[in-house]
Scaffold this motif. Structure first.
Motif, mmCIF file in Angstrom:
data_model
loop_
_atom_site.group_PDB
_atom_site.id
_atom_site.type_symbol
_atom_site.label_atom_id
_atom_site.label_comp_id
_atom_site.label_asym_id
_atom_site.label_seq_id
_atom_site.Cartn_x
_atom_site.Cartn_y
_atom_site.Cartn_z
ATOM 1 N N GLY A 175 0.786 -1.173 -0.088
ATOM 2 C CA GLY A 175 -0.076 -0.016 -0.146
ATOM 3 C C GLY A 175 0.920 1.250 -0.112
ATOM 4 N N LEU A 176 1.838 1.162 0.805
ATOM 5 C CA LEU A 176 2.900 2.381 0.865
ATOM 6 C C LEU A 176 3.578 2.663 -0.366
ATOM 7 C CD1 LEU A 176 4.157 2.160 4.601
ATOM 8 C CD2 LEU A 176 2.584 3.499 3.573
ATOM 9 N N LEU A 177 4.112 1.560 -1.190
ATOM 10 C CA LEU A 177 4.847 1.810 -2.455
ATOM 11 C C LEU A 177 3.704 2.388 -3.485
ATOM 12 C CD1 LEU A 177 7.161 -1.307 -2.435
ATOM 13 C CD2 LEU A 177 7.834 1.106 -2.138
ATOM 14 N N LEU A 178 2.579 1.593 -3.380
ATOM 15 C CA LEU A 178 1.545 2.281 -4.283
ATOM 16 C C LEU A 178 1.391 3.518 -4.070
ATOM 17 C CD1 LEU A 178 -0.246 1.717 -6.781
ATOM 18 C CD2 LEU A 178 -1.923 0.800 -5.136
ATOM 19 N N TYR A 179 1.050 4.323 -2.967
ATOM 20 C CA TYR A 179 0.912 5.589 -2.660
ATOM 21 C C TYR A 179 2.127 6.354 -3.224
ATOM 22 C CZ TYR A 179 2.016 9.695 -0.076
ATOM 23 O OH TYR A 179 2.493 10.977 0.393
ATOM 24 N N ALA A 180 3.368 5.889 -3.098
ATOM 25 C CA ALA A 180 4.309 6.772 -3.505
ATOM 26 C C ALA A 180 4.524 6.658 -4.955
ATOM 27 C CB ALA A 180 5.622 5.937 -3.046
ATOM 28 N N SER A 181 3.692 5.932 -5.870
ATOM 29 C CA SER A 181 3.645 6.067 -7.346
ATOM 30 C C SER A 181 2.919 7.364 -7.660
ATOM 31 C CB SER A 181 3.141 4.697 -7.660
ATOM 32 O OG SER A 181 1.890 4.536 -7.727
ATOM 33 N N PHE A 182 2.127 7.827 -6.823
ATOM 34 C CA PHE A 182 1.185 8.891 -6.910
ATOM 35 C C PHE A 182 1.857 10.234 -6.630
ATOM 36 C CE2 PHE A 182 -1.621 5.413 -7.314
ATOM 37 C CZ PHE A 182 -2.639 5.802 -7.962
#
Length: 524
Positions: free
Chosen positions: A19-26
């Motif tokens: 979840g945190l890595l996906l957030y960082a992609s935005f």
């Protein structure tokens, strides 16, 4: 109280990291290349687990992803932010329950990619009209494979990102299991996903064009909702910046615009019923002798109002309007108002807005403006409708001051990222007009031609192509979402026919763990 097992802790850690890595992609970080790792780690978190365990992992993934992504909502208070994050995390948790069964099927990467498309379809529609923020596609404007949006819109691009993550897990497990030929085939498939859109023809720049001016008047950066509600002078700020634009035209610094754009809520009442505001807008039109699109609150029936864009033409005044169709719950209307309307900050919303119905573009000479207001840019059908109605330039009128006044956490940048994807999807230039920033002009290939940051006034002037060409995405309409999401139903039907002993056991080139054990050998 039972202590969580090591397997459960590993599952939760993988879900949280995903979840945190996906957030960082935005935005605001914008590390788009991390996006496939989100689906990949969620797969590792739920693989081989029972439905109840997958529910927990899905919820942790959802909260780790969406809580930081929409933390800007805390500018309205902790309750709205935490409530929306919790609701969206619950959607992830429920959707994750059948995911282990899909992962036990042959060819599971296709099923998991379809699962993402189906999940985003649900999130974009329910509850209360849905909340599409955080779709995989919306963080991929800089990715080399962003062209999938021109083929099948957001669903195709989200499918590609999820499939890349799934293939990553599949290929690595194949390599560790000694099936290197499968791993090599997966690498080729991933390379094809990344490079295929590069073969698509670039949006044409020949043909008709127009000079577009975006005016950002700015507002005072008030720190409380009560202060924000009392802000005045927004219209005067935009009139002042429009005069500065007219002076620049007269000096020859910039060409005379074919159309001028003000943002959402640049006027806080109806200029046709407020003589002072009407005179201010008319003077601004005369200053430039150009069509002007304003954002205003227009009176409607039954003491209700429309959040609308209204087009004024020189010598004619207001000639057409677009009323926002996708209203924000608890922002532009209050569900169950009689019960909830008196609570806290909801008292600052004295009446409900009415949704508009028209999709017709606003015509200013050869420019046919397809207006979408604020977070309508996140909804596929709202943008698609106006393009299909004949728009050759997309306009996003927005007011982000409320979400940026204290904690600035990327709301405006996230909206710009969506506008860039829409430009690619429909091969149209997009002009984003914001009261307090970010404002921008985006080319049909998704590249930002010019932009203006937050909490400043000014204007942007750019010549943009007026495209009427049909992209494959526009022609296909909703079908990519249907066709790419439907396999998840097939996969669920197949999984229900499998014996319980194999339904949760992953089938892959690697060894198979025991039921209710996470597939975490890549994490150890």
């Amino acid at each position: 109280m039972t202590r969580p097992s090591t397997a459960a802790l590993r599952s939760w850690a993988a879900a949280c990291a995903g979840g945190l890595l996906l957030y960082a992609s935005f935005p605001p970080l914008g590390w788009w290349f991390l996006a496939p790792l989100g689906p990949a780690l969620l797969i590792l978190a739920v693989r081989g687990r029972r439905a109840q365990s997958a529910f927990g992992a899905g919820g942790i993934f959802g909260i780790a992803f969406l809580a930081p992504l929409i933390v800007w909502l805390a500018n309205l208070g902790l309750v709205p932010w935490l409530a929306l994050a919790a609701v969206q995390a619950l959607v992830f948790a429920l959707a994750a329950m059948p995911l282990p069964r899909l992962l036990a099927l042959p060819g599971w990467p296709l099923y998991t990619a379809a699962w993402w498309v189906a999940l985003e379809a649900v999130r974009g529609r329910a509850p209360l009209g849905g909340f599409p923020w955080g779709r995989l596609a919306f963080g991929q404007a800089d990715a080399p494979y962003a062209g999938w949006a021109a083929v099948g819109g957001g669903p195709a691009l989200s499918f590609a990102v999820a499939l890349l993550g799934s293939l990553l897990v599949y290929g690595l497990t194949a390599g560790r299991g000694g099936r290197r030929h499968i791993s090599a085939a997966v690498c080729l498939g991933a390379a094809a996903l990344v490079t295929a859109p590069l073969a698509l023809p670039a949006p044409g720049t020949s043909g008709p064009s127009a000079v577009v001016a975006v005016v950002q008047g700015n507002v005072d950066r008030e720190r409380t909702l009560e202060e924000q509600a009392r802000v005045r002078g927004v219209a005067e700020n935009h009139a002042r910046e429009t005069k500065a634009l007219a002076d620049a035209v007269r000096r020859g610094d910039v060409p005379r615009p074919d159309v001028v754009l003000w943002p959402e809520n640049s006027l806080d009442s109806d200029p046709e019923r407020d003589p002072e505001l009407g005179s201010l807008v008319a003077d601004s039109v005369r200053e430039l002798d150009s069509p002007l699109l304003i954002g205003a609150i227009l009176e409607g029936p039954g003491k209700r109002a429309y959040n609308a864009g209204q087009l004024w033409l020189p010598g004619q005044g207001p000639v057409s309007r677009y009323a926002k169709r996708q209203l924000v719950p608890f922002g532009e209307y209050i569900p169950a108002r009689s019960l909830l309307g008196g609570l806290g900050a909801l008292q600052l919303i004295p009446r409900d807005f009415l949704p508009g119905t028209s999709t017709a573009p606003l015509e200013a000479g050869r420019v046919r403006l397809g207006d979408v207001i604020c977070y309508e840019i996140a909804y596929d059908d709202r943008v698609r409708d106006t393009v299909r109605a004949g728009a050759n330039l997309l306009v996003v009128q927005t007011n982000n001051a409320t979400y940026e006044r204290g904690l600035q956490a990327g709301q405006s940048e996230q909206q710009l990222a969506m506008a860039r994807i829409r430009a690619i999807e429909y091969g149209r230039a997009v002009a984003l007009a914001s009261t307090s920033g970010v404002s921008a002009v985006v080319a049909p290939d998704g590249q930002v031609m010019d932009r203006m940051g937050t909490w400043r006034g000014g204007h942007l002037v750019e010549r943009v192509p007026l495209s009427a060409r049909l992209t494959l995405s526009e022609w296909l309409g909703v079908w990519p979402e249907v066709l790419l999401g439907a396999p998840v139903l097939v996969g669920l039907a197949l999984s229900l026919r499998r014996p319980r002993s194999t339904a949760t056991a992953p089938q892959s080139p690697a060894s198979t763990p025991e039921p209710d054990q996470p597939f975490t050998n890549l994490l150890s």
